[in-house]
Each structure stands twice: as C-alpha cells, then as structure tokens.
Scaffold this motif. Sequence first.
Motif, mmCIF file in Angstrom:
data_model
loop_
_atom_site.group_PDB
_atom_site.id
_atom_site.type_symbol
_atom_site.label_atom_id
_atom_site.label_comp_id
_atom_site.label_asym_id
_atom_site.label_seq_id
_atom_site.Cartn_x
_atom_site.Cartn_y
_atom_site.Cartn_z
ATOM 1 N N GLU A 67 41.914 40.372 41.860
ATOM 2 C CA GLU A 67 41.930 39.734 40.541
ATOM 3 C C GLU A 67 43.362 39.552 40.043
ATOM 4 O OE1 GLU A 67 40.520 40.590 35.968
ATOM 5 O OE2 GLU A 67 39.385 41.508 37.585
ATOM 6 N N ALA A 68 44.199 40.575 40.215
ATOM 7 C CA ALA A 68 45.604 40.458 39.802
ATOM 8 C C ALA A 68 46.295 39.344 40.584
ATOM 9 C CB ALA A 68 46.326 41.791 39.992
ATOM 10 N N ALA A 120 51.011 40.656 36.583
ATOM 11 C CA ALA A 120 49.644 40.572 36.078
ATOM 12 C C ALA A 120 48.922 41.882 36.309
ATOM 13 C CB ALA A 120 48.889 39.447 36.782
ATOM 14 N N ASP A 121 48.027 42.178 35.411
ATOM 15 C CA ASP A 121 47.109 43.297 35.571
ATOM 16 C C ASP A 121 45.745 42.700 35.871
ATOM 17 O OD1 ASP A 121 48.999 45.270 34.914
ATOM 18 O OD2 ASP A 121 48.605 45.018 32.770
ATOM 19 N N GLY A 122 44.957 43.444 36.593
ATOM 20 C CA GLY A 122 43.608 42.985 36.872
ATOM 21 C C GLY A 122 42.724 44.173 37.161
ATOM 22 N N GLY A 123 41.445 43.937 37.208
ATOM 23 C CA GLY A 123 40.504 45.001 37.519
ATOM 24 C C GLY A 123 40.664 45.519 38.939
ATOM 25 N N ASP A 124 41.254 44.705 39.803
ATOM 26 C CA ASP A 124 41.541 45.097 41.177
ATOM 27 C C ASP A 124 42.676 44.221 41.693
ATOM 28 O OD1 ASP A 124 40.431 42.630 42.431
ATOM 29 O OD2 ASP A 124 38.500 43.439 41.792
ATOM 30 N N ARG A 152 35.523 44.892 46.287
ATOM 31 C CA ARG A 152 36.371 45.012 45.105
ATOM 32 C C ARG A 152 36.205 46.392 44.469
ATOM 33 N NH1 ARG A 152 36.460 39.176 42.182
ATOM 34 N NH2 ARG A 152 38.333 40.054 41.287
ATOM 35 N N CYS A 163 44.879 36.668 41.781
ATOM 36 C CA CYS A 163 44.395 35.396 41.237
ATOM 37 C C CYS A 163 45.097 35.049 39.927
ATOM 38 C CB CYS A 163 42.885 35.432 41.042
ATOM 39 S SG CYS A 163 41.953 35.352 42.598
ATOM 40 N N VAL A 164 45.331 36.040 39.073
ATOM 41 C CA VAL A 164 46.016 35.786 37.802
ATOM 42 C C VAL A 164 47.443 35.298 38.068
ATOM 43 C CG1 VAL A 164 46.900 36.852 35.679
ATOM 44 C CG2 VAL A 164 44.594 37.392 36.489
ATOM 45 N N ASP A 215 50.301 40.099 31.433
ATOM 46 C CA ASP A 215 50.483 38.908 32.246
ATOM 47 C C ASP A 215 51.638 38.118 31.654
ATOM 48 O OD1 ASP A 215 48.179 39.791 33.394
ATOM 49 O OD2 ASP A 215 46.889 38.398 32.323
#
Length: 111
Positions: free
Chosen positions: A22-23, A15-19, A54, A25-26, A2
């Motif tokens: 989520e990315a 950003a990395d995210g679980g999905d 998700r 939102c980051v 991020d």
Amino acid sequence: MDGVDRVDGIRTVEADGGDAFEALCVVREVLDEQGWHVGVAGAQPDVWPSGMARDQGGGLTAYRWGIEGVVGVVDTFAAVPAQSTVTVADQKRETERLFAEIERANAGSAN
C-alpha cells in the motif's frame, strides 16, 4: 505523512500505508503524476497481493496473476525494468480484468 519534500536539493517522496504494498502504491501515485515509474515487481500490471499476503507478510510479496489464476509469487520490491511497470490506475484495471477472467473460467468449469 505522505508528501514530496526536498532534502539537500534532492526530491524525496514518503508514504505510510497499512503494509509495504500500500505504501508503494501511494508513492507510485505521486510519481505517476510526474510520469515516473518505479522499477519494482510490485508495479507490474499482472502483480497484486492477496489479502492474506498483505496481512501475514506485510505486503512484501505479491502474486503474479494470469487468466488461469496465480502463476507465481514475486518480491514486491524486486528490481525489474521500469519499462515493464505501469501506473497504479492501470495496474488496478489489469488485475481487475484478470480477476474477472479467472472468475468466468471458474464459473465455466463448475458447469
């Protein structure tokens, strides 16, 4: 990773995210601090994905919620006017409020 970088004079946010949701939102949380809003359906106050959406769909679709429950399905990255979007914190507050209303309505109908 991020962060905010400058590439060839252009500011980028990654950003990395679980999905995907989520990315998003980051990235939005970083942009929220700068007063920027991303014009996508996944940033609207009444939109939030279910755990199943998700897990099975990678967060690429989300539900539009109303006090009666799910009122539609949206593409998380569908273009919408930026004026119709809110910060991540405001979105979380609104969906929590809607979920509480739905729960109250369901409890009332069970009696």
